[in-house]
Design an enzyme around this catalytic site. Structure first.
Site, PDB file in Angstrom:
ATOM      1  N   ARG A 161       0.957  -1.378   0.178  1.00 20.25           N
ATOM      2  CA  ARG A 161       0.217  -0.167   0.033  1.00 20.25           C
ATOM      3  C   ARG A 161       0.959   1.310  -0.070  1.00 20.25           C
ATOM      4  NH1 ARG A 161      -4.776  -2.059  -1.773  1.00 20.25           N
ATOM      5  NH2 ARG A 161      -4.759  -3.518  -0.735  1.00 20.25           N
ATOM      6  N   ASN A 200      11.343   1.592   2.653  1.00 18.43           N
ATOM      7  CA  ASN A 200      10.892   1.126   2.557  1.00 18.43           C
ATOM      8  C   ASN A 200      11.820   0.105   1.779  1.00 18.43           C
ATOM      9  OD1 ASN A 200       8.572  -0.928   0.537  1.00 18.43           O
ATOM     10  ND2 ASN A 200       9.051   0.909  -1.146  1.00 18.43           N
ATOM     11  N   HIS A 239      12.694  -2.118  -1.969  1.00 13.33           N
ATOM     12  CA  HIS A 239      12.221  -2.740  -3.608  1.00 13.33           C
ATOM     13  C   HIS A 239      12.785  -3.727  -4.058  1.00 13.33           C
ATOM     14  CE1 HIS A 239       9.943  -1.014  -7.000  1.00 13.33           C
ATOM     15  NE2 HIS A 239      11.098  -0.839  -7.751  1.00 13.33           N
ATOM     16  N   ASP A 259       7.887   4.604  -4.653  1.00 11.44           N
ATOM     17  CA  ASP A 259       9.474   4.528  -5.391  1.00 11.44           C
ATOM     18  C   ASP A 259      10.219   5.590  -4.843  1.00 11.44           C
ATOM     19  OD1 ASP A 259       7.882   2.100  -4.270  1.00 11.44           O
ATOM     20  OD2 ASP A 259       8.195   1.571  -6.566  1.00 11.44           O
TER      21      ASP A 259
HETATM   22  C1  GRF Z   1      10.114  -8.153  -0.817  1.00  8.25           C
HETATM   23  O1  GRF Z   1      10.328  -8.293  -2.390  1.00  8.25           O
HETATM   24  C2  GRF Z   1      10.300  -6.262  -0.864  1.00  8.25           C
HETATM   25  O2  GRF Z   1      11.124  -5.785  -1.590  1.00  8.25           O
HETATM   26  C3  GRF Z   1       9.126  -6.459  -1.740  1.00  8.25           C
HETATM   27  O3  GRF Z   1       7.616  -7.111  -1.026  1.00  8.25           O
HETATM   28  C4  GRF Z   1       9.268  -8.393  -0.845  1.00  8.25           C
HETATM   29  C5  GRF Z   1       8.717  -8.762   0.298  1.00  8.25           C
HETATM   30  O4  GRF Z   1       9.385 -10.004   0.652  1.00  8.25           O
HETATM   31  N1  GRF Z   1       8.960  -4.731  -1.219  1.00  8.25           N
HETATM   32  P1  GRF Z   1       8.656 -11.422   2.039  1.00  8.25           P
HETATM   33  O5  GRF Z   1       7.273 -10.877   2.188  1.00  8.25           O
HETATM   34  O6  GRF Z   1       9.453 -10.665   3.134  1.00  8.25           O
HETATM   35  O7  GRF Z   1       9.319 -12.369   1.479  1.00  8.25           O
END
Ligand code: GRF
Length: 207
Positions: free
Chosen positions: A93, A109, A111, A163
């Site tokens: 979100r 965050n 990414h 992002d």
């Molecule tokens: C990660 O690749 C993160 O960068 C993206 O969602 C994924 C989360 O993975 N935003 P997890 O739920 O921690 O296994």
């Protein structure tokens, strides 16, 4: 010990990396709260297994007053735990400026692609290759679709622009010819798990 709140929507393997580091005495903070917008998010189970407070805040509408109410509730719950750092670890979100203003400079965050420091549309890799900056929710698939030789992951401070925001850490992940979205994402996440622990430690140590 500084407090960390983790917001997630899915499996929570990055949360697990933080919890494992904490259990090993290798985290400069303590995960005090995990919140999900999805009831089925396995990350909630991981939190409960580790004895960490876990909350599910259902989102009933993606816009309008109900969306605002949801975000207000999310912010209120997070505020109760007074976290020093809020980690968006697979949280699907976008948080509004109002939320971010309530926790200035505290939200970071993850990414699963390389983002540039200048907010632009391209990133230069360590080998000097210029590739598109991939933003949005499908960047692992995008990297494959574009036939890029390399992608990676980024940790950045969160601003109201999606992002975007000052880069805290970045790592490259080569793409292999037989990669699928799943295999590539799994290799990216393996790198992300190391990077998130190191970055959280660096941020909390410098506070
Ligand atoms: C990660 O690749 C993160 O960068 C993206 O969602 C994924 C989360 O993975 N935003 P997890 O739920 O921690 O296994």
């Amino acid at each position: 010990m500084p407090g960390i709140a983790v917001l997630l929507s899915g499996s929570g393997s990055n949360l697990q990396a933080l919890l494992d580091a904490q259990a090993a005495g290798e985290l400069a903070g303590e995960v005090v709260l995990v919140v999900s917008d999805r009831a089925q998010a396995y990350g909630l189970q991981r939190a409960l297994q580790a004895g960490v407070a876990a909350a599910y805040i259902p989102l009933r509408a993606t816009r309008g007053p109900l969306r605002q109410q949801w975000e207000q509730r999310l912010a209120d719950i997070v505020a109760c735990f007074e976290p020093d750092l809020i980690v968006l670890a697979g949280f699907m979100r976008v948080l509004s400026a109002a939320f971010l203003e309530r926790f200035p400079n505290r939200v970071i965050n993850q990414h699963p692609a390389l983002l540039p420091a200048d907010g632009g549309d391209t990133v230069t890799t360590t080998s000097g290759l210029v590739i598109p900056a991939l933003r949005g929710a499908h960047v692992v698939a995008d990297a494959l679709r574009l036939g890029l030789p390399v992608t990676g992951c980024t940790i950045h401070r969160v601003t109201p622009r999606v992002d975007d925001g000052p880069i805290l850490a970045r790592a490259e992940v080569p793409i292999q010819p037989d990669d699928t979205v799943e295999s590539l994402h799994e290799r990216i996440k393996a790198v992300e798990r190391r990077l998130i622990v190191a970055t959280v430690n660096r941020l909390l140590a410098s506070e």
